[in-house]
Write a protein that holds these residues in place. Structure first.
Motif, PDB file in Angstrom:
ATOM      1  N   LYS A 258       0.828  -1.200   0.000  1.00  0.00           N
ATOM      2  CA  LYS A 258       0.000   0.000   0.000  1.00  0.00           C
ATOM      3  C   LYS A 258       0.864   1.252   0.000  1.00  0.00           C
ATOM      4  N   LEU A 259       1.961   1.201   0.752  1.00  0.00           N
ATOM      5  CA  LEU A 259       2.846   2.367   0.811  1.00  0.00           C
ATOM      6  C   LEU A 259       3.493   2.612  -0.558  1.00  0.00           C
ATOM      7  N   LYS A 260       3.851   1.526  -1.216  1.00  0.00           N
ATOM      8  CA  LYS A 260       4.443   1.652  -2.545  1.00  0.00           C
ATOM      9  C   LYS A 260       3.449   2.246  -3.538  1.00  0.00           C
ATOM     10  N   GLN A 261       2.197   1.774  -3.435  1.00  0.00           N
ATOM     11  CA  GLN A 261       1.147   2.317  -4.296  1.00  0.00           C
ATOM     12  C   GLN A 261       0.945   3.813  -4.035  1.00  0.00           C
ATOM     13  N   LYS A 262       0.973   4.196  -2.775  1.00  0.00           N
ATOM     14  CA  LYS A 262       0.828   5.608  -2.421  1.00  0.00           C
ATOM     15  C   LYS A 262       1.974   6.434  -3.006  1.00  0.00           C
ATOM     16  N   ASP A 263       3.178   5.854  -2.935  1.00  0.00           N
ATOM     17  CA  ASP A 263       4.335   6.578  -3.488  1.00  0.00           C
ATOM     18  C   ASP A 263       4.168   6.782  -4.996  1.00  0.00           C
ATOM     19  N   GLN A 264       3.681   5.707  -5.652  1.00  0.00           N
ATOM     20  CA  GLN A 264       3.463   5.803  -7.105  1.00  0.00           C
ATOM     21  C   GLN A 264       2.401   6.851  -7.426  1.00  0.00           C
ATOM     22  N   GLU A 265       1.319   6.822  -6.668  1.00  0.00           N
ATOM     23  CA  GLU A 265       0.253   7.804  -6.890  1.00  0.00           C
ATOM     24  C   GLU A 265       0.762   9.221  -6.650  1.00  0.00           C
ATOM     25  N   LEU A 266       1.594   9.359  -5.603  1.00  0.00           N
ATOM     26  CA  LEU A 266       2.154  10.670  -5.294  1.00  0.00           C
ATOM     27  C   LEU A 266       3.068  11.158  -6.423  1.00  0.00           C
ATOM     28  N   GLU A 267       3.872  10.209  -6.979  1.00  0.00           N
ATOM     29  CA  GLU A 267       4.783  10.559  -8.074  1.00  0.00           C
ATOM     30  C   GLU A 267       3.989  10.960  -9.311  1.00  0.00           C
ATOM     31  N   GLN A 268       2.920  10.252  -9.595  1.00  0.00           N
ATOM     32  CA  GLN A 268       2.079  10.590 -10.748  1.00  0.00           C
ATOM     33  C   GLN A 268       1.443  11.969 -10.552  1.00  0.00           C
ATOM     34  N   THR A 269       0.989  12.229  -9.348  1.00  0.00           N
ATOM     35  CA  THR A 269       0.379  13.539  -9.051  1.00  0.00           C
ATOM     36  C   THR A 269       1.401  14.667  -9.209  1.00  0.00           C
ATOM     37  N   ARG A 270       2.654  14.400  -8.727  1.00  0.00           N
ATOM     38  CA  ARG A 270       3.711  15.421  -8.836  1.00  0.00           C
ATOM     39  C   ARG A 270       4.024  15.701 -10.315  1.00  0.00           C
ATOM     40  N   GLN A 271       4.120  14.620 -11.133  1.00  0.00           N
ATOM     41  CA  GLN A 271       4.421  14.809 -12.562  1.00  0.00           C
ATOM     42  C   GLN A 271       3.298  15.590 -13.278  1.00  0.00           C
ATOM     43  N   ALA A 272       2.056  15.224 -12.904  1.00  0.00           N
ATOM     44  CA  ALA A 272       0.923  15.926 -13.525  1.00  0.00           C
ATOM     45  C   ALA A 272       0.920  17.393 -13.130  1.00  0.00           C
ATOM     46  N   TYR A 273       1.296  17.685 -11.906  1.00  0.00           N
ATOM     47  CA  TYR A 273       1.361  19.071 -11.419  1.00  0.00           C
ATOM     48  C   TYR A 273       2.436  19.844 -12.172  1.00  0.00           C
ATOM     49  N   GLU A 274       3.591  19.206 -12.392  1.00  0.00           N
ATOM     50  CA  GLU A 274       4.680  19.878 -13.101  1.00  0.00           C
ATOM     51  C   GLU A 274       4.267  20.157 -14.560  1.00  0.00           C
ATOM     52  N   LYS A 275       3.580  19.215 -15.202  1.00  0.00           N
ATOM     53  CA  LYS A 275       3.121  19.413 -16.566  1.00  0.00           C
ATOM     54  C   LYS A 275       2.124  20.572 -16.646  1.00  0.00           C
ATOM     55  N   ALA A 276       1.290  20.622 -15.608  1.00  0.00           N
ATOM     56  CA  ALA A 276       0.304  21.720 -15.596  1.00  0.00           C
ATOM     57  C   ALA A 276       1.000  23.067 -15.478  1.00  0.00           C
ATOM     58  N   LEU A 277       2.043  23.120 -14.662  1.00  0.00           N
ATOM     59  CA  LEU A 277       2.784  24.377 -14.505  1.00  0.00           C
ATOM     60  C   LEU A 277       3.460  24.754 -15.812  1.00  0.00           C
ATOM     61  N   GLU A 278       4.026  23.770 -16.491  1.00  0.00           N
ATOM     62  CA  GLU A 278       4.695  24.041 -17.763  1.00  0.00           C
ATOM     63  C   GLU A 278       3.678  24.568 -18.772  1.00  0.00           C
ATOM     64  N   ARG A 279       2.481  24.002 -18.791  1.00  0.00           N
ATOM     65  CA  ARG A 279       1.454  24.427 -19.745  1.00  0.00           C
ATOM     66  C   ARG A 279       1.012  25.859 -19.448  1.00  0.00           C
ATOM     67  N   ILE A 280       0.898  26.141 -18.175  1.00  0.00           N
ATOM     68  CA  ILE A 280       0.516  27.503 -17.777  1.00  0.00           C
ATOM     69  C   ILE A 280       1.579  28.505 -18.249  1.00  0.00           C
ATOM     70  N   ALA A 281       2.863  28.113 -18.093  1.00  0.00           N
ATOM     71  CA  ALA A 281       3.961  29.010 -18.513  1.00  0.00           C
ATOM     72  C   ALA A 281       3.946  29.250 -19.989  1.00  0.00           C
ATOM     73  N   GLU A 282       3.660  28.185 -20.763  1.00  0.00           N
ATOM     74  CA  GLU A 282       3.591  28.298 -22.216  1.00  0.00           C
ATOM     75  C   GLU A 282       2.462  29.230 -22.621  1.00  0.00           C
ATOM     76  N   LEU A 283       1.322  29.129 -22.013  1.00  0.00           N
ATOM     77  CA  LEU A 283       0.170  29.979 -22.335  1.00  0.00           C
ATOM     78  C   LEU A 283       0.477  31.438 -22.022  1.00  0.00           C
ATOM     79  N   GLU A 284       1.139  31.689 -20.923  1.00  0.00           N
ATOM     80  CA  GLU A 284       1.476  33.043 -20.541  1.00  0.00           C
ATOM     81  C   GLU A 284       2.456  33.657 -21.572  1.00  0.00           C
ATOM     82  N   ALA A 285       3.365  32.832 -22.070  1.00  0.00           N
ATOM     83  CA  ALA A 285       4.350  33.332 -23.060  1.00  0.00           C
ATOM     84  C   ALA A 285       3.675  33.703 -24.357  1.00  0.00           C
ATOM     85  N   LEU A 286       2.690  33.009 -24.797  1.00  0.00           N
ATOM     86  CA  LEU A 286       1.986  33.272 -26.047  1.00  0.00           C
ATOM     87  C   LEU A 286       1.149  34.551 -25.935  1.00  0.00           C
ATOM     88  N   SER A 287       0.655  34.821 -24.759  1.00  0.00           N
ATOM     89  CA  SER A 287      -0.190  35.980 -24.624  1.00  0.00           C
ATOM     90  C   SER A 287       0.684  37.236 -24.416  1.00  0.00           C
TER      91      SER A 287
END
Length: 287
Positions: A258-287
């Motif tokens: 269960k702890l390993k699964q939580k770590d994996q879920e946490l890692e996936q959430t962190r990666q998704a968060y970083e991608k979202a930040l990158e997308r936000i930065a890209e949108l700001e640059a275009l505008s």
């Protein structure tokens, strides 16, 4: 009939005869040439011994039907040829009867009774009244301790059946072979009684040993069963401990999974968060 211990010849220190009466009561007749010290204590020990012997014999005989009412009276009768000094305090009395009594008057049969007869005082009383035998008890006491012609005549005149006994004594004194024959007969009777007593005592001892061995066998069996039970309990506890250990190991593995699964879920959430930040930065640059 003679029941228990045989006697020692009268020309030694004394004689001890135990008899059983018609009603089953036991009487110990102790005849002493010289009064021993502590006659009361000695008699109490004799009486206690006979009472215990009777108890064991009756209980062994009646077994499950035994009841304490089956135990009969025990009489200890002591005849002194030369009585202890304490009896001299009562120079006019030759029959001293004892039994146990309560201080309240409560009646209870404690079975043990005693009679002390100082024959020397009886002789003195008879001499003082010029040898007058007034009853059969006095005749018997005189027969045992007096050899004066006046005593013999007084006894025989009043109780003619004593004549045959005196004649037998006279004939015995004239014939030493008959004396030896008499002792041989008595010794044979004593031997039979002694053998019977030994058989009874050996049977009691055998029964006691048998009961002890049976009790030891039951105790050993109980101990064996207890040991088996403890062994089974210990084995069961061991199995429970191993089961608990396996369950704990299983729970540990489940927790790690269960702890390993939580770590994996946490890692996936962190990666998704970083991608979202990158997308936000890209949108700001275009505008």
């Amino acid at each position: 009939m003679i029941l228990l211990r045989p006697c020692v010849p009268l020309y030694t220190e004394g004689m001890d005869i135990v008899v059983q009466l018609k009603d089953g009561s036991i009487a110990n007749l102790e005849i002493q040439k010289i009064g021993y010290k502590f006659p009361g204590e000695r008699s109490a020990c004799y009486s206690a011994d006979l009472l215990l012997r009777q108890y064991k014999r009756v209980r062994s005989k009646r077994k499950e039907k035994f009841a304490y009412r089956d135990i009969k009276q025990v009489y200890t009768i002591v005849l002194f040829e030369h009585s202890p000094s304490a009896f001299r305090q009562f120079p006019d009395t030759y029959l001293h009867y004892f039994e146990q009594q309560s201080n309240t008057g409560l009646k209870m049969d404690l079975l043990q009774k005693y009679l002390f007869v100082p024959l020397d005082i009886f002789r003195e009383i008879q001499h003082n009244k010029h040898i007058r035998i007034e009853n059969r008890l006095e005749a018997w006491l005189a027969f045992l301790c007096m050899d004066e012609p006046e005593a013999l005549i007084s006894i025989i005149e009043k109780y003619s059946d004593f004549k045959a006994m005196y004649e037998q004594i006279y004939d015995i004194c004239r014939n030493i072979e008959e004396v030896m024959g008499m002792f041989s007969k008595e010794l044979r009777e004593m031997d039979r009684n002694t053998v019977q007593l030994m058989i009874d005592e050996m049977q009691e001892e055998l029964n006691q040993k048998k009961q002890e061995l049976e009790q030891e066998r039951r105790n050993a069996e109980q101990e064996r069963q207890n040991a088996e039970k403890e062994k089974r309990n210990a084995e069961k506890e061991k199995q429970n401990a191993e089961k608990e250990k396996r369950n704990a190991e299983k729970e540990r593995k489940n927790a790690e999974k269960k702890l390993k699964q939580k770590d994996q879920e946490l890692e996936q959430t962190r990666q998704a968060y970083e991608k979202a930040l990158e997308r936000i930065a890209e949108l700001e640059a275009l505008s």
